[in-house]
Motif scaffolding. Structure first.
Motif, PDB file in Angstrom:
ATOM      1  N   LYS A   1       0.836  14.341   5.226  1.00  0.00           N
ATOM      2  CA  LYS A   1       0.131  13.428   4.308  1.00  0.00           C
ATOM      3  C   LYS A   1       0.014  12.017   4.887  1.00  0.00           C
ATOM      4  CE  LYS A   1       1.613  15.657  -0.013  1.00  0.00           C
ATOM      5  NZ  LYS A   1       2.349  15.448  -1.287  1.00  0.00           N
ATOM      6  N   ASP A   2       0.480  11.834   6.118  1.00  0.00           N
ATOM      7  CA  ASP A   2       0.493  10.492   6.712  1.00  0.00           C
ATOM      8  C   ASP A   2      -0.673  10.384   7.686  1.00  0.00           C
ATOM      9  OD1 ASP A   2       3.093   8.519   8.432  1.00  0.00           O
ATOM     10  OD2 ASP A   2       1.103   8.022   7.612  1.00  0.00           O
ATOM     11  N   LEU A   3      -1.699   9.622   7.258  1.00  0.00           N
ATOM     12  CA  LEU A   3      -2.935   9.591   8.036  1.00  0.00           C
ATOM     13  C   LEU A   3      -2.994   8.390   8.971  1.00  0.00           C
ATOM     14  CD1 LEU A   3      -5.441  10.306   5.091  1.00  0.00           C
ATOM     15  CD2 LEU A   3      -4.253  11.974   6.558  1.00  0.00           C
TER      16      LEU A   3
ATOM     17  N   ARG B   1       2.062   1.074 -11.760  1.00  0.00           N
ATOM     18  CA  ARG B   1       0.841   1.166 -10.959  1.00  0.00           C
ATOM     19  C   ARG B   1       1.183   1.793  -9.613  1.00  0.00           C
ATOM     20  NH1 ARG B   1      -0.838   0.426 -15.111  1.00  0.00           N
ATOM     21  NH2 ARG B   1      -2.251  -1.165 -15.961  1.00  0.00           N
ATOM     22  N   ARG B   2       0.224   2.513  -9.065  1.00  0.00           N
ATOM     23  CA  ARG B   2       0.389   3.057  -7.723  1.00  0.00           C
ATOM     24  C   ARG B   2      -0.909   2.735  -6.968  1.00  0.00           C
ATOM     25  NH1 ARG B   2       1.553   3.574  -3.019  1.00  0.00           N
ATOM     26  NH2 ARG B   2       1.802   5.566  -1.920  1.00  0.00           N
ATOM     27  N   TYR B   3      -0.968   1.498  -6.423  1.00  0.00           N
ATOM     28  CA  TYR B   3      -2.218   1.055  -5.811  1.00  0.00           C
ATOM     29  C   TYR B   3      -2.450   1.705  -4.443  1.00  0.00           C
ATOM     30  CZ  TYR B   3      -2.718  -2.624  -9.341  1.00  0.00           C
ATOM     31  OH  TYR B   3      -2.881  -3.315 -10.524  1.00  0.00           O
ATOM     32  N   GLY B   4      -1.346   1.847  -3.655  1.00  0.00           N
ATOM     33  CA  GLY B   4      -1.528   2.509  -2.364  1.00  0.00           C
ATOM     34  C   GLY B   4      -1.315   1.629  -1.151  1.00  0.00           C
ATOM     35  N   SER B   5      -0.911   0.361  -1.387  1.00  0.00           N
ATOM     36  CA  SER B   5      -0.571  -0.517  -0.259  1.00  0.00           C
ATOM     37  C   SER B   5       0.660  -1.324  -0.636  1.00  0.00           C
ATOM     38  CB  SER B   5      -1.742  -1.468   0.055  1.00  0.00           C
ATOM     39  OG  SER B   5      -1.309  -2.526   0.910  1.00  0.00           O
TER      40      SER B   5
ATOM     41  N   ILE C   1       2.770  -5.971  12.933  1.00  0.00           N
ATOM     42  CA  ILE C   1       1.396  -5.663  12.483  1.00  0.00           C
ATOM     43  C   ILE C   1       1.301  -4.292  11.805  1.00  0.00           C
ATOM     44  CG2 ILE C   1      -0.986  -5.302  13.234  1.00  0.00           C
ATOM     45  CD1 ILE C   1      -0.345  -7.021  15.711  1.00  0.00           C
ATOM     46  N   ASP C   2       0.752  -4.275  10.596  1.00  0.00           N
ATOM     47  CA  ASP C   2       0.287  -3.030   9.991  1.00  0.00           C
ATOM     48  C   ASP C   2      -1.226  -3.163   9.912  1.00  0.00           C
ATOM     49  OD1 ASP C   2       1.431  -0.975   7.209  1.00  0.00           O
ATOM     50  OD2 ASP C   2      -0.315  -0.786   8.525  1.00  0.00           O
ATOM     51  N   PRO C   3      -1.963  -2.519  10.797  1.00  0.00           N
ATOM     52  CA  PRO C   3      -3.389  -2.782  10.903  1.00  0.00           C
ATOM     53  C   PRO C   3      -4.185  -2.378   9.663  1.00  0.00           C
ATOM     54  CG  PRO C   3      -2.800  -0.890  12.254  1.00  0.00           C
ATOM     55  CD  PRO C   3      -1.510  -1.501  11.765  1.00  0.00           C
ATOM     56  N   ILE C   4      -3.767  -1.280   9.050  1.00  0.00           N
ATOM     57  CA  ILE C   4      -4.284  -0.917   7.721  1.00  0.00           C
ATOM     58  C   ILE C   4      -3.100  -0.384   6.922  1.00  0.00           C
ATOM     59  CG2 ILE C   4      -5.810   0.543   6.350  1.00  0.00           C
ATOM     60  CD1 ILE C   4      -7.828   0.511   8.591  1.00  0.00           C
ATOM     61  N   ASP C   5      -2.687  -1.161   5.927  1.00  0.00           N
ATOM     62  CA  ASP C   5      -1.620  -0.708   5.030  1.00  0.00           C
ATOM     63  C   ASP C   5      -2.320  -0.093   3.824  1.00  0.00           C
ATOM     64  OD1 ASP C   5       1.142  -0.508   4.173  1.00  0.00           O
ATOM     65  OD2 ASP C   5       0.571  -1.950   2.628  1.00  0.00           O
ATOM     66  N   GLY C   6      -2.184   1.228   3.723  1.00  0.00           N
ATOM     67  CA  GLY C   6      -2.935   1.941   2.690  1.00  0.00           C
ATOM     68  C   GLY C   6      -4.082   2.733   3.304  1.00  0.00           C
TER      69      GLY C   6
HETATM   70  C1  IPD Z   1       1.641   3.145   3.240  1.00  0.00           C
HETATM   71  C2  IPD Z   1       1.297   2.289   2.044  1.00  0.00           C
HETATM   72  C3  IPD Z   1       1.702   3.022   0.765  1.00  0.00           C
HETATM   73  C4  IPD Z   1       3.165   3.370   0.779  1.00  0.00           C
HETATM   74  C5  IPD Z   1       3.475   4.211   1.996  1.00  0.00           C
HETATM   75  C6  IPD Z   1       3.109   3.426   3.258  1.00  0.00           C
HETATM   76  P1  IPD Z   1       0.301   3.163   5.514  1.00  0.00           P
HETATM   77  O1  IPD Z   1       1.287   2.476   4.429  1.00  0.00           O
HETATM   78  O2  IPD Z   1       1.982   1.070   2.118  1.00  0.00           O
HETATM   79  O3  IPD Z   1       1.462   2.219  -0.369  1.00  0.00           O
HETATM   80  O4  IPD Z   1       3.505   4.090  -0.373  1.00  0.00           O
HETATM   81  O5  IPD Z   1       4.832   4.515   1.999  1.00  0.00           O
HETATM   82  O6  IPD Z   1       3.416   4.200   4.401  1.00  0.00           O
HETATM   83  O7  IPD Z   1       0.998   4.395   5.978  1.00  0.00           O
HETATM   84  O8  IPD Z   1      -0.985   3.452   4.851  1.00  0.00           O
HETATM   85  O9  IPD Z   1       0.231   2.086   6.558  1.00  0.00           O
END
Ligand code: IPD
Ligand code: CA
Ligand code: CA
Length: 264
Positions: free
Chosen positions: A34-36, A178-182, A78-83
């Motif tokens: 599930k980790d893209l 909330r579960r926004y995703g970042s 750096i997290d280039p795209i978080d979420g």
């Molecule tokens: C994720 C996001 C997400 C969190 C995950 C992280 P990614 O970062 O921050 O909200 O729930 O645990 O890994 O993997 O998209 O850089």
């Protein structure tokens, strides 16, 4: 360095918007089931690493996708795209997150949510800002008045110890979740008072380093589930400060329940 950070994170944000208009063609790989990671994640990180190495060749860099680049006392995280999941699904709740450490202490931070038009910044000791305006955590003190965010990296990572027991204890006593995703956006939304807190397990330093400084400079509190500040990522609890102890009490009760059940 603060102006340089703002310039590069805004350029990186524009890169993601350019990718966003052709999501259907985006190359996406699975780091885990599930980790893209998408070509946008890699392109943005390569872009940022190149700019930093050109401007500050003696600085270290730690990027989620390219790993450690050795250097001196300064380190860019750096997290280039978080979420990435949000990004790949065309949702706006994703961000570019960059923190700068000096001798292990975060001194600068920026979180850019380009699809939302929001740039959060902070400098140690000089406050936190949203698009240049000062921000501060909310004054809510009761869990029943509070909204918190979380995430499920633990489940994604097939950890034996998951967030669900804590989720099941907290949801009934909070106003909402909330579960926004970042994670970076979650910490910034707590910093500007849109939420009262964020908690998660199994994060990495690049998920939280920038958001933690922004929250701190906005008057919030950031710790592990026991209130410690030594380790920045495995157990993450960021709040407006007013509800921190109450949330930790709920988490401790939830973890005790797990211990009891595992011994039955
Ligand atoms: C994720 C996001 C997400 C969190 C995950 C992280 P990614 O970062 O921050 O909200 O729930 O645990 O890994 O993997 O998209 O850089
Ligand atoms: Ca991340
Ligand atoms: Ca990422």
């Amino acid at each position: 360095m603060e102006q340089f950070l703002k310039e590069i994170i805004l350029e990186a944000g524009q890169m993601t918007l350019d990718f966003r208009v052709r999501l259907g063609e985006l190359n996406v790989k699975h780091k885990m089931d599930k980790d893209l990671v998408s070509e946008a994640d890699v392109a943005v990180e390569n872009f940022l690493v190149g700019l930093i190495q050109k401007r500050y060749p003696d600085h270290a860099i730690f990027g989620e996708e390219s790993g450690q680049h050795t250097g001196g006392e300064y380190r860019w995280i750096i997290d280039p795209i978080d979420g990435t999941t949000s990004f790949v699904h065309g949702q706006p709740y994703y961000s570019i997150s960059i923190a700068l450490e000096q001798a292990g202490k975060t001194i600068l931070a920026a979180v850019n949510a380009p699809a939302l038009g929001e740039l959060f910044t902070a400098r140690l000791g000089y406050g936190a800002y949203l698009n240049g305006s000062p921000i501060h955590v909310s004054s809510r003190t009761q869990l029943s008045d509070s909204v918190m965010a979380t995430g499920f990296a633990c489940i994604r990572g097939h950890s034996s110890f998951t967030n669900l027991p804590i989720f099941n204890q907290l949801v009934p006593i909070l106003r909402d979740v909330r579960r926004y995703g970042s994670a970076a956006v979650d910490l910034c939304y707590t910093a500007c008072g849109r939420m009262e807190g964020f908690w998660e397990l199994n994060l990495k330093i690049y998920d939280v380093a920038a958001g933690a400084l922004i929250l701190h400079e906005a008057g919030g509190r950031f710790s592990d589930f026991s209130g410690g500040t030594g380790q920045l990522s495995h157990e993450v609890l960021g709040t407006n400060g007013h509800i921190h102890e109450q949330v930790m009490d709920v988490i401790v009760r939830a973890l005790k329940d797990i211990d009891h059940k595992s011994q039955d």
